[in-house]
Design an enzyme around this catalytic site. Structure first.
Site, short mmCIF file in Angstrom:
data_model
loop_
_atom_site.label_atom_id
_atom_site.label_comp_id
_atom_site.label_asym_id
_atom_site.label_seq_id
_atom_site.Cartn_x
_atom_site.Cartn_y
_atom_site.Cartn_z
N PHE A 193 41.37 26.28 45.16
CA PHE A 193 41.49 27.17 44.02
C PHE A 193 40.82 28.50 44.34
O PHE A 193 39.64 28.54 44.69
CB PHE A 193 40.85 26.56 42.78
N GLU A 194 41.57 29.58 44.20
CA GLU A 194 41.07 30.91 44.52
C GLU A 194 41.31 31.85 43.35
O GLU A 194 41.78 31.45 42.29
CB GLU A 194 41.75 31.43 45.80
#
Length: 382
Positions: free
Chosen positions: A168-169
């Site tokens: 997750f970015e």
């Protein structure tokens, strides 16, 4: 991780060091209290030192398409990049093989499934990686959480995969105002992600592998500041810490992205720059030693066991900002696993059981004749 070469996604400002008023002996004393009495068991079915790589399975870029069956034997965990949501808040994750028009030579689904099974027969792990640069995932509701679990399960079952990688970015994880205790998070996107992953782990059992690839902004930056705080700071700062803490017993491997990063303060209260051994030594030491969150010496993020930690790097200069030459990679490994050649940063121990390395990506490494994997094999005797 990027789908293609790119500049920094965010502007990192070199801020003045916060007055943490903390001696290193204090960190170690606090950590000794928080650490478990016995080390966690080694990750199931992984070699003593493992090499993790991302395979561009759903898209193409300048590195070229690589069939899963053609991934070299050096790679122990293969993360299929990427599963992405139908919308940021739907929780509905989709994964399809790269279209023929975009990836000439792409295998059929049946060939891909056969390659998954063959890699597993060789002792490899093949996982679905969710997120990346473009795949923003925000589980804002319980409905989205449940959809996430069911859609991810469907992909795992369809291809016969071993587990899940959480990459997750961007804005996927952030902390709400007032959520200040990483041990007891209240922000829905955090709470629902933890719950979703625990549900997947319960469904598939002990053999389910779980890895994570956060950026330094979401982990080590938490030493300086955590969430919005009292000064309306970036709510993403340190936002992975509650996820890591809640899932530490379920975690197979953490490999923070030591690239695409601005300067990060280490436990020596000095800023460290990516691209050389010093950065990897300082960032990894924080994970293996533990650190106060947001400068609060009463709120320590406990150390992770070395068997659950690997160093994340770009496989080549095109793969991401902060590429580290092989000689510098080996220097970092010498320091962290043997206690030698540490340069200006002295870590708080040496960890021969450090699990290994992660690279973005298998494709970019093959583009450069396998330099990254060959260096890993040469160092660890693979």
């Amino acid at each position: 991780m990027p789908h293609a070469p790119r500049p920094h996604r965010r502007s990192w400002l070199r801020t003045a060091a916060l007055p943490l008023a903390l001696a290193l002996t204090g960190v170690l004393a606090a950590q000794a209290t928080a650490a478990p009495d016995a080390p966690a068991p080694a990750a199931k079915d992984l070699p003593e030192h493992a090499l993790v790589g991302y395979l561009h399975s759903s898209f193409a870029n300048g590195s070229g398409y690589t069939r899963l069956a053609d991934v070299p034997d050096s790679w122990d965990i293969i993360d299929l990049a990427f599963g992405e949501p139908t919308s940021p808040t739907s929780g509905d994750i989709r994964f399809e093989l790269c279209p023929q028009a975009e990836c000439p030579g792409v295998e059929s689904e049946e060939e891909f499934k056969a390659a998954v099974a063959e890699k597993q027969a060789q002792g490899k792990k093949v996982q679905l990686s969710i997120g990346g640069q473009n795949g923003q995932v925000r589980l804002t509701t319980e409905e989205a959480r449940d959809t996430f679990v069911s859609s991810v399960s469907a992909i795992i079952d369809r291809y016969g995969l071993d587990g899940l990688d959480i990459d997750f970015e961007g804005n996927s994880l952030s902390l709400d105002e007032g959520d200040t205790d990483f041990k007891n998070p209240t922000t829905p996107v955090i709470v629902n992600l933890i719950s979703a992953v625990k549900s997947l782990k319960a469904k598939y059992g002990e053999d389910f592998t779980l890895t994570m690839a956060p950026e330094t902004f979401f982990v080590q930056l938490g030493y300086q500041r955590y969430g919005p705080g009292t000064s309306q700071g970036d709510p993403r700062a340190g936002a992975y810490l509650p996820v890591l803490h809640a899932l530490r017993d379920d975690l197979t491997l953490l490999h923070v992205q030591d690239y695409n990063s601005g300067p990060i303060m280490g436990l020596d209260d000095q800023y460290h720059q990516m691209g050389g051994a010093d950065f990897h030594i300082a960032m990894t030491d924080m994970l293996l030693t533990g650190f106060p969150v947001g400068g609060d010496t009463g709120n320590i993020f406990p150390a992770l066991p070395p068997e659950k930690v690997a160093i994340g790097l770009p496989a080549s200069t095109e793969a991401g900002n902060g590429h580290t030459p092989p000689a510098e990679v080996n220097k970092a490994l010498d320091c962290l696993t043997k206690g030698g050649d540490c340069g200006g940063y002295q870590p708080h121990g040496s960890w021969p059981a450090l699990r290994g390395l992660m690279a973005w990506s298998v494709n970019w490494d093959l583009f450069h004749q396998g330099e990254f994997a060959k260096n890993f094999d040469g160092y660890f005797g693979g």
